[in-house]
Write an enzyme that holds these catalytic residues in place. Structure first.
Site, PDB file in Angstrom:
ATOM      1  N   HIS A 145       0.848  -1.194   0.000  1.00 41.01           N
ATOM      2  CA  HIS A 145       0.000   0.000   0.000  1.00 41.01           C
ATOM      3  C   HIS A 145       0.886   1.248   0.000  1.00 41.01           C
ATOM      4  CE1 HIS A 145      -3.066  -2.903   1.093  1.00 41.01           C
ATOM      5  NE2 HIS A 145      -3.971  -2.002   0.821  1.00 41.01           N
ATOM      6  N   LYS A 584     -13.779   5.658   5.461  1.00 43.15           N
ATOM      7  CA  LYS A 584     -14.057   6.706   4.478  1.00 43.15           C
ATOM      8  C   LYS A 584     -15.555   6.852   4.244  1.00 43.15           C
ATOM      9  CE  LYS A 584     -12.619   6.008   0.211  1.00 43.15           C
ATOM     10  NZ  LYS A 584     -13.770   6.044  -0.725  1.00 43.15           N
TER      11      LYS A 584
END
Length: 921
Positions: A145, A584
């Site tokens: 990531h 999110k």
């Protein structure tokens, strides 16, 4: 003790800062050094009396500088942060050594021995501990990531400086040796100043594989045997009188080269090459270790009598390995090491040439090849057993023992490679295959129930659906080739090389059955033969899938063909839970609580069905992506959901932070084992009271409502986000091989969680790590007169709530609403900017207030002085970089200067802020 530690840390910072200052004077000039010192003084003064107007004046003062001066300042402060980070790392190592030297006192906190003593004191007997250890599994999984902003070159330079600092402190240097070590540090610092800190090219997937392999080979392979030795010694001290055999329950995995979700560059060929690179790395490492072992085991048969098992093995090896010259010496263990080395070389040659398209009959592995760990373990164990039989116990307990442990943990594959793909890709491929095979002309348009019925029927049958030559779209063909590659690797290259197959965005049971169908077509799932070589892992990420995960697994558990799959895999179902997308979508508090509730529900479901449910925690480095101390996160899990087994991601910048120094890596793994041991035995913490659970239900729902009201229901919020952060510039930051967005649409939904969190950290809002918490608590207290007492009691007694509040206060301490206001100045519509910023700032103040009230503090981190000091030390210099970034962003977006150079300056500032704040993504 604390004062002594701070003095030593200050000395390291001064040494490194002085060497950097000398390099700046020498290479950039006295004016550059004086400018850096002036700005340093100005930001410190601003910290003493902060206001938006004073901050704007300092920003404008920097705005008068030319681009070269700004980039020089950025370089100075960025490198200073990396050196501060290094000095703080050395301080942690120093503290660990002090604790290790204190053998008279109790074991250090958060170690395996401390956990074992707690367990023993609660009345747990050694037989129960041994039973738990036999089924333990702890697997950190490395991912690529893109939140590690530093180049590998920079990490290597920092590691070299750390080694020289170790020599200064622990090597008892003479004056000449000390001068040489300081000179070597000065050389590295100078090289650092003259090195590009930002990547010129985006790394390829295999570059990322090589980077993590460097970390594993350079650190982990040395540390892991020590961790096991410490655990074995702790067991002997805490439970004496028993012979302990600790299984290799601490293992390691990787996603790098296997994670194809939204990543067009991860293909079946790349996955095969990633496996090959890992095998080549570990086989070459074993060759070096076996060579060293042969050097050590020079025992002559004049002094030891070789046992029959080793004698027979040597004779068999001599007949098989004709390339090994006959030995004229009388050193049986050294001879056996030569034979092992010959087998390792055969294995390395075979692995290096192997291709998944090879036919099994055309290219069989040479005799003696180590395809799995068993053969190599048997050979090494034969040496160790014979040494013990000959009473050469010191040799048996030395290097050969550590090498056996390494092979037991890492096999001949190194890291088990997981594969991941989005459920939508499988659905598309299933539609094409079923249409071509004449099974179903319109699979994709069927209802979920009808698709489930179609797949259940096909999985009960045996007819093949996929031809040898693939007449499908490139996307569908790639899915099929991926499964075929998996089968080839497991059958003919390394049966232990691959881990689980993870399905992103699992929202329906059919998403799991589609993968099982492709596994059957590739020969990975052959229920009639009693064979399954694949573990299928649904990934539940967003709020609704987390809430319906129980229904999804219940439907699968009730399907006979899927129950057969689970039986063949030991009646174990792994479930991955994602922290990033749920945050999110729903905000910090609702995300954490939904994950907690889902684990409880799925664990209970598994118990009723006779299936063990094991969780894989997809955590990032930032609080907004499930970050924070790993051991605290484990202790905060619902009771009974860990039970000795978990996997967890190690992502981005946290990999270097946790594994970059051997002592830190050892401490991190000790803390993880401490937490897993404590959570796996009842009695360490009570169940949360029903009223607490109800309180979190209410708080989480209210926090989500406040969060979504800002992020999703305020039409102009997307404009604010795009203009008040550096999200557009981060997308051009070449820190990872994966695109920043899943699709092309301009929306928060399409944005990946990492750049979302990264952008808010850079703009000093840190919004994903706390927004909504303050308003939710305020609403809760307004409706419940005794609510504050309850929340305080929860903070004292409930690890979940304690960890959540502590993580929030840490990320709030890294925010700065004065600097955030200056980022809001970048928004073209200032009325819009004021409306959004004022809401964020008000929520920030409210959240700080409620956290202080809950924790009984007058200021954030009042009871965490080391962390508070670290943040306070950094913040003024982060401010300087933020001011520079603001100036450069304004120039870049207005076209005021050369675009490429301005963009390079912005990216350098992003790199510096990331080093200063840490926990960026």
């Amino acid at each position: 003790m604390q004062a002594v530690a701070q003095k030593a840390l200050g000395a390291d910072i001064r040494l490194l800062g002085d060497l950097l200052g000398q390099a700046i004077r020498r290479l950039a000039g006295e004016d550059a050094f004086n400018l850096e010192e002036d700005v340093r003084a100005a930001v410190k003064e601003l910290r003493g009396n902060p206001s938006a107007e004073q901050a704007r004046r300092l920003r404008d003062r920097l705005g008068a500088l030319d681009l070269p001066a700004l980039r020089t300042l950025t370089r100075a402060f960025s490198i200073f942060f990396d050196l501060i980070n290094l000095a703080e790392q050395q301080a942690r190592v120093r503290a660990l050594r002090v604790r290790a030297a204190d053998t008279a006192g109790p074991p250090a906190a958060e170690t395996a021995e401390a956990a074992l003593r707690q367990i023993r004191d609660r009345g747990v007997d050694p037989a129960e501990v041994a039973d738990h250890l036999a089924r333990f599994l702890v697997v950190p999984v490395f991912t690529a990531h893109p939140s590690e902003a530093r180049r590998r070159t920079i990490l290597d330079k920092l590691a070299a400086i750390a080694q020289h600092l170790d020599k200064l402190e622990y090597g008892q240097p003479t004056p000449a040796e000390r001068a040489a070590a300081v000179g070597a540090i000065a050389e590295e610092v100078e090289g650092f100043w003259l090195t590009e800190t930002v990547r010129a090219n985006r790394p390829a997937v295999l570059d990322e594989v090589r980077q993590v392999l460097g970390l594993v080979e350079g650190r982990l392979l040395d540390v892991v045997p020590k961790v096991y030795r410490h655990l074995e010694a702790a067991l002997d001290r805490v439970y004496p009188g028993r012979e302990w055999h600790v299984p290799a329950f601490l293992q390691f995995g990787s996603w790098i080269g296997g994670d194809r979700d939204g990543h067009p560059h991860v293909t079946h060929d790349v996955t095969a090459e990633a496996v090959r690179l890992q095998q080549q790395t570990v086989l070459r490492y074993y060759l070096r270790r076996v060579d060293d072992l042969g050097r050590r085991l020079s025992h002559s048969d004049r002094f030891v009598t070789v046992g029959p098992a080793l004698r027979e093995s040597l004779a068999a090896d001599a007949a098989l390995l004709t390339e090994v010259p006959p030995t004229t010496g009388r050193e049986p263990y050294r001879t056996k090491c030569r034979m092992i080395a010959a087998k390792l070389r055969r294995t390395l040659d075979y692995v290096s040439a192997f291709h998944p398209d090879w036919g099994a009959e055309d290219h069989p592995p040479p005799p003696g090849t180590y395809l799995g760990r068993r053969g190599l373990l048997d050979d090494l164990t034969l040496i160790a057993d014979d040494l013990r039989r000959a009473n050469s116990t010191a040799s048996a307990a030395g290097a050969v023992r550590d090498l056996i442990r390494l092979v037991d943990v890492f096999g001949v594959h190194l890291l088990r490679l997981d594969l991941r793909q989005h459920s939508g890709r499988h659905a598309q491929a299933t539609d094409e295959v079923l249409r071509w095979a004449g099974v179903c002309p319109n699979y994709s348009s069927l209802s979920p129930a009808d698709r489930f019925a179609v797949l259940a029927k096909e999985l009960e049958g045996t007819r093949p659906l996929v031809p040898a030559v693939l007449p499908f779209s490139p996307e569908a063909a790639e899915v099929i080739r991926t499964f075929r590659t998996m089968a080839a690797v497991l059958d003919r290259q390394s049966p232990e090389a691959l881990g689980t197959y993870i399905i992103s965005s699992t929202t329906d049971p059919v998403h799991v059955l589609e993968v099982l169908l492709f596994a059957r077509e590739a020969g990975l799932f052959r229920p009639a033969e009693g064979v399954s070589r694949i573990d299928i892992v649904p990934l539940f990420e967003a709020l609704e899938p987390l809430r319906t995960a129980g229904d999804i697994l219940s439907a699968l558990f009730g399907l006979p063909v899927y129950r057969r799959q689970l039986e063949l895999r030991g009646n174990l179902q792994e479930v991955m839970i994602g922290y990033s997308d749920s945050n999110k979508e729903s905000g910090f508090l609702q995300s954490a609580w939904a994950l907690y509730r889902a684990q409880v529900e799925l664990t209970d479901l598994g118990r009723r069905a006779g299936i063990a449910v094991q969780f894989f925690h997809g955590r990032g480095g930032a609080i907004g992506r499930g970050g924070g101390p790993a051991n605290h996160a484990i202790l905060a899990q619902p009771r009974g959901t860990v039970d000795g087994r978990l996997r967890m991601t190690e992502q981005g910048e946290m990999m270097a932070d946790r594994y970059g120094h051997p002592a830190i890596a050892e401490r991190h793994l000790e803390q993880v084992l401490n937490a897993v041991l404590r959570t796996s035995f009842p009695g360490d913490a009570g169940e949360p009271e029903p009223g607490w659970l109800a309180a979190l239900d209410s708080l989480a729902a209210d926090a989500r409502r406040h969060y979504r009201a800002l992020v999703y229901e305020t039409p102009e919020f997307l404009t604010y986000f795009e203009q008040a952060t550096c999200i557009g510039e981060i997308a051009q930051f070449k820190i990872g091989s994966r695109p920043a967005r899943r699709g092309t649409a301009r929306s928060i939904d399409e944005l990946r969680a990492i750049p979302w969190v990264f952008s808010w950290m850079q703009s000093r809002h840190t919004l994903p790590g706390w927004y909504g918490l303050g308003s939710a608590v305020t609403d809760f207290l307004a409706a419940r007169p005794a609510g504050l007492d309850m929340l305080r009691e929860m903070y004292r007694q409930w690890p979940f709530w304690t960890t959540l509040i502590d993580n929030a206060q840490m990320i709030l301490a890294k925010a700065d609403m004065v600097i955030a206001r200056l980022y809001a100045d970048l928004v073209e519509d200032q009325a819009l900017a004021t409306r959004i910023y004022d809401r964020v700032a008000a929520e920030y103040r409210e959240t700080v207030d409620v956290i202080c009230r809950i924790t009984g503090q007058s200021a954030l981190l009042e009871r965490a002085p080391i962390l508070k000091t670290s943040i306070d030390r950094r913040n003024p210099y982060v401010d300087a970089l933020s001011f520079i970034q603001l100036v450069l962003l304004k120039r870049l977006r207005s076209g005021d200067g050369p675009r490429e150079e301005l963009l390079a300056g912005v990216l350098e500032s992003i790199n510096g802020v990331a080093s200063g704040l840490k926990n960026t993504g």
